[in-house]
Structures are given as structure tokens and as C-alpha cells.
Design a protein around this motif. Sequence first.
Motif, PDB file in Angstrom:
ATOM      1  N   UNK A  68      -4.528   2.562  -6.481  1.00  0.00           N
ATOM      2  CA  UNK A  68      -3.205   2.652  -6.049  1.00  0.00           C
ATOM      3  C   UNK A  68      -2.884   2.917  -4.668  1.00  0.00           C
ATOM      4  N   UNK A  69      -3.393   2.597  -4.186  1.00  0.00           N
ATOM      5  CA  UNK A  69      -3.058   2.965  -2.519  1.00  0.00           C
ATOM      6  C   UNK A  69      -2.739   1.208  -1.860  1.00  0.00           C
ATOM      7  N   UNK A  70      -2.118   0.931  -1.340  1.00  0.00           N
ATOM      8  CA  UNK A  70      -2.223   0.160   0.218  1.00  0.00           C
ATOM      9  C   UNK A  70      -1.635   0.194   0.827  1.00  0.00           C
ATOM     10  N   UNK A  71      -2.842  -0.499   1.919  1.00  0.00           N
ATOM     11  CA  UNK A  71      -2.199   0.266   3.182  1.00  0.00           C
ATOM     12  C   UNK A  71      -2.180  -1.200   4.472  1.00  0.00           C
ATOM     13  N   UNK A  72      -0.934  -1.338   4.588  1.00  0.00           N
ATOM     14  CA  UNK A  72      -0.212  -2.170   5.388  1.00  0.00           C
ATOM     15  C   UNK A  72       0.667  -2.041   7.036  1.00  0.00           C
ATOM     16  N   UNK A  73       0.554  -3.126   7.222  1.00  0.00           N
ATOM     17  CA  UNK A  73       1.600  -2.853   8.158  1.00  0.00           C
ATOM     18  C   UNK A  73       2.578  -4.102   8.395  1.00  0.00           C
ATOM     19  N   UNK A  74       3.973  -3.332   8.699  1.00  0.00           N
ATOM     20  CA  UNK A  74       5.032  -4.709   8.959  1.00  0.00           C
ATOM     21  C   UNK A  74       6.145  -3.953   7.354  1.00  0.00           C
ATOM     22  N   UNK A  75       5.794  -3.047   6.980  1.00  0.00           N
ATOM     23  CA  UNK A  75       6.578  -3.074   5.369  1.00  0.00           C
ATOM     24  C   UNK A  75       7.807  -3.596   5.126  1.00  0.00           C
ATOM     25  N   UNK A  76       8.454  -3.440   5.924  1.00  0.00           N
ATOM     26  CA  UNK A  76      10.163  -4.289   6.296  1.00  0.00           C
ATOM     27  C   UNK A  76      10.222  -5.936   6.385  1.00  0.00           C
ATOM     28  N   UNK A  77       9.209  -5.950   6.810  1.00  0.00           N
ATOM     29  CA  UNK A  77       8.588  -7.229   7.623  1.00  0.00           C
ATOM     30  C   UNK A  77       8.927  -8.354   6.238  1.00  0.00           C
ATOM     31  N   UNK A  78      10.019  -8.961   6.360  1.00  0.00           N
ATOM     32  CA  UNK A  78      10.341 -10.269   4.750  1.00  0.00           C
ATOM     33  C   UNK A  78      10.030 -11.687   4.672  1.00  0.00           C
ATOM     34  N   UNK A  79       9.603 -12.015   3.780  1.00  0.00           N
ATOM     35  CA  UNK A  79       8.616 -13.444   3.402  1.00  0.00           C
ATOM     36  C   UNK A  79       9.233 -13.289   1.549  1.00  0.00           C
TER      37      UNK A  79
END
Length: 275
Positions: A138-149
Motif C-alpha cells: 500500500x505504498x508507492x515510493x516514486x520520484x517527482x510526485x508533482x510531475x503531471x502527465x
Amino acid sequence: MVDELLDEGVPVRALTRRPEAARLPAAIEVVSGDLTVPESLDAALQDVGAVFLVWTVPPATAPAVVERLATHARRVVFLSSPHRTPHPFFQQPNPAAALHADIERLIAASGLASTVVRPGMFASNALYWWAAPIRDAGVVRWPYGAAETAPIDERDVASVAARALCEDGHAGGDYVLTGPDSLSQAEQVGIIGDVIGRRIQFEELSPEEFRRETAGSWPPLVVDMLLGAWGATIGRPAFVTSAVSDVVGSPPRTFRQWVADHAAAFREGPASDEV
């Protein structure tokens, strides 16, 4: 796409290196061929009017393949990428984009009528990137969470390609395909949680942490390309087009719709085979 073509009464021939392993409807003619062996395509191209080209092999044989397509077919629909789009997300160094540009030049020089289909970020990446950690912890470890696609449903890409193959009026078309909404990566993870009814934590990684966590399992060139693209789009919305609506006549599916149709893959328990 295959189902849409069959529904329209369009005969379909599928090229594969291993016909015995193909899982396709019985109405489809499955033939053997290999893009790395251009002469193997000649029999498969007999009486073919239009070709859907997806390039998945090294580029060395591309000139000979395109030459054969031009000899046998009237038009080609090429699955490319939005490398011409002047949005920073699509302007980072990308070996695949360079390959696509080279093949586009070959097609243009061949005299073939052509349509170029350019999907942006696929919604299905969420399966490959996030499904396992969501199921497991239940955890996503990821960069640039604010980056929009603007994630595009692969079914909408297929619908546009099918129209370009079986309808007149798409010669010269250059379609950049996106989903309807600009969503940050953290928002996308939140939508998955909403749909499956589970709170998912988004844990921001630095680029260096992401490189360490993907070392040995992701190609470094892919990691560098994605980090560059996500970093370049921080602070601005994703590029969104109306191309799906323009071609198909109905709006593209939202990311929430895509997640709802693939929810089993994100729920707790054994990994789903659903794609």
C-alpha cells in the motif's frame, strides 16, 4: 484494435515470429515473419492494402522493411511517439524517439500514404510501476510526485489506429494522443486508492534514491529519460490534445475509468493476469 477491425468487416493478417504462440481470434490470418529479416515479409505482404507498423527491433533493417512495405501496400499507420511536440516532457533525450524520427523519414521518402499515431504516457504504465507495491504494502515510493502527465488508455490508441487503417481521410494525419486530464503522479496513485477503496501512501524519492532502487532491474537509459522528462514538467500542466475525440468521435477514457477496468491488478492478493 483487432476486434474493432473485425467488427468493421476488415480482413486482418497478423505478422509474428512465432505463429504457433499467437493468441488471436480465429478470424485472423496469422503468418510468420520477422522485421530483422526483411525478405521474410514478402509473402505476408501479398494483397495487403494497409499496414500497422510497430517497430520493436534494432533499426538496421528499417530501410529494407519500409522499402518492402512501399512495394506491396498503399498506406501505413506507424505507432510513433510525440517527439515533435514542443512540451518539455517530450523533449528529453530519448533513444526511442530518435528511432521513431528515422523511421518516419524513411516512410515519407518511400511515397507511402501514411498516418503517424503518437501516444503520450500510457495509463498501463501504472500496472508495471505501481501494482506490485500497492498490492504488497500500500505504498508507492516514486520520484517527482508533482510531475503531471495525461495518461492515455491503450484502448483509445487502438481505436485511433483502427480508424486510420480502415477509413479514408487519414493520409497525412499526425495524431498526438493523450488522456483528457493533466494529473500529477501522486494524484494518479490517489485515484487508484479511491477506486480500490484502499489508502495508498505516496513516498517521494529523490532522483538519486530512484536510481539506486531501480539499479539492476531498469535500464539506466530509461531511468535517465524518465527522470529528465518528469523533472522538466514540474510546475506546468501536461500536454493534452483532442485527437482521440477528433478521430473516434467520442472522448478518451479518463484515468479513473482505466483504473476501474483494471482494479483487480491493484488489489491485495496474488498478482492478476489482467492487462
